[in-house]
Motif scaffolding. Structure first.
Motif, PDB file in Angstrom:
ATOM      1  N   TYR A   4       0.817  -1.203   0.000  1.00  0.00           N
ATOM      2  CA  TYR A   4       0.000   0.000   0.000  1.00  0.00           C
ATOM      3  C   TYR A   4       0.857   1.262   0.000  1.00  0.00           C
ATOM      4  N   ILE A   5       0.320   2.300  -0.612  1.00  0.00           N
ATOM      5  CA  ILE A   5       0.911   3.635  -0.614  1.00  0.00           C
ATOM      6  C   ILE A   5       0.215   4.420   0.495  1.00  0.00           C
ATOM      7  N   VAL A   6       0.968   5.161   1.271  1.00  0.00           N
ATOM      8  CA  VAL A   6       0.359   6.035   2.265  1.00  0.00           C
ATOM      9  C   VAL A   6       0.111   7.365   1.561  1.00  0.00           C
ATOM     10  N   GLU A   7      -1.158   7.699   1.397  1.00  0.00           N
ATOM     11  CA  GLU A   7      -1.553   8.863   0.602  1.00  0.00           C
ATOM     12  C   GLU A   7      -2.152   9.940   1.506  1.00  0.00           C
ATOM     13  N   TYR A   8      -1.715  11.160   1.292  1.00  0.00           N
ATOM     14  CA  TYR A   8      -2.279  12.326   1.971  1.00  0.00           C
ATOM     15  C   TYR A   8      -2.774  13.272   0.885  1.00  0.00           C
ATOM     16  N   ARG A   9      -3.951  13.834   1.062  1.00  0.00           N
ATOM     17  CA  ARG A   9      -4.506  14.755   0.068  1.00  0.00           C
ATOM     18  C   ARG A   9      -4.819  16.106   0.710  1.00  0.00           C
ATOM     19  N   ALA A  10      -4.519  17.160  -0.059  1.00  0.00           N
ATOM     20  CA  ALA A  10      -4.852  18.525   0.346  1.00  0.00           C
ATOM     21  C   ALA A  10      -4.827  19.373  -0.910  1.00  0.00           C
ATOM     22  N   TYR A  11      -5.437  20.545  -0.837  1.00  0.00           N
ATOM     23  CA  TYR A  11      -5.446  21.446  -1.988  1.00  0.00           C
ATOM     24  C   TYR A  11      -4.124  22.161  -2.175  1.00  0.00           C
ATOM     25  N   ALA A  12      -3.319  22.223  -1.129  1.00  0.00           N
ATOM     26  CA  ALA A  12      -1.997  22.843  -1.216  1.00  0.00           C
ATOM     27  C   ALA A  12      -1.039  22.043  -0.340  1.00  0.00           C
ATOM     28  N   ARG A  13       0.204  21.962  -0.753  1.00  0.00           N
ATOM     29  CA  ARG A  13       1.206  21.163  -0.036  1.00  0.00           C
ATOM     30  C   ARG A  13       1.312  21.560   1.439  1.00  0.00           C
ATOM     31  N   GLU A  14       1.238  22.878   1.716  1.00  0.00           N
ATOM     32  CA  GLU A  14       1.381  23.339   3.102  1.00  0.00           C
ATOM     33  C   GLU A  14       0.202  22.913   3.983  1.00  0.00           C
ATOM     34  N   HIS A  15      -0.868  22.424   3.395  1.00  0.00           N
ATOM     35  CA  HIS A  15      -2.024  21.970   4.174  1.00  0.00           C
ATOM     36  C   HIS A  15      -1.979  20.474   4.485  1.00  0.00           C
ATOM     37  N   LEU A  16      -0.902  19.790   4.127  1.00  0.00           N
ATOM     38  CA  LEU A  16      -0.808  18.348   4.359  1.00  0.00           C
ATOM     39  C   LEU A  16      -0.565  17.988   5.825  1.00  0.00           C
ATOM     40  N   ASP A  17       0.076  18.880   6.586  1.00  0.00           N
ATOM     41  CA  ASP A  17       0.360  18.589   7.995  1.00  0.00           C
ATOM     42  C   ASP A  17      -0.936  18.332   8.753  1.00  0.00           C
ATOM     43  N   GLY A  18      -0.927  17.278   9.544  1.00  0.00           N
ATOM     44  CA  GLY A  18      -2.080  16.958  10.373  1.00  0.00           C
ATOM     45  C   GLY A  18      -3.175  16.180   9.659  1.00  0.00           C
ATOM     46  N   ARG A  19      -2.997  15.904   8.371  1.00  0.00           N
ATOM     47  CA  ARG A  19      -3.998  15.125   7.633  1.00  0.00           C
ATOM     48  C   ARG A  19      -3.915  13.666   8.024  1.00  0.00           C
TER      49      ARG A  19
END
Length: 126
Positions: A4-19
């Motif tokens: 599996y790939i661990v995937e994080y999604r956000a509209y901007a890279r700086e919003h990935l923290d805490g996802r």
């Protein structure tokens, strides 16, 4: 090593923290001909339960590790659109593929269109 790939999604890279992560995997859908030439078709399956999200992708044919994917558009065939009444302001419409063959046929149609965007490997995570 896991499949599996661990995937994080956000509209901007700086919003990935805490996802919260989604566990995803790449599934090969075979080869096709795009306007720029031959490609490999892929689907990114996000989630592992029925009702997973699927993102159609295409990559150049290469013998080296893939470092970029085109994100393909999705124009859902009318017979595959599922919709129930909205939940307040939330739309409940989605596209449901009934078989892997239907998904492959959709990907082969979509690869002939202009990609929505591009996913590129930019380096290892910090």
């Amino acid at each position: 090593m896991h499949c599996y790939i661990v995937e994080y999604r956000a509209y901007a890279r700086e919003h990935l923290d805490g996802r919260w992560p989604t566990y995803s995997r790449l599934v090969s859908l075979g080869k096709a001909i795009a306007p720029a030439g031959p490609v490999e078709l892929w689907v990114l399956q996000s989630g592992a339960r029925p009702g997973s999200d699927y993102t159609l992708l295409a990559s150049k044919m290469t013998s080296t590790p893939i470092d970029a994917f085109d994100v393909l558009p999705v124009e859902c065939p009318r017979d595959n659109v599922r919709e129930t009444p909205p939940i307040d302001i939330l739309i409940t419409r989605y596209c449901s593929m009934n078989s892997k063959a239907e998904l492959i046929a959709l990907a082969r149609r979509m690869v002939k269109r202009r990609p929505l965007g591009r996913l590129e490997f930019v380096g290892p995570a910090e």
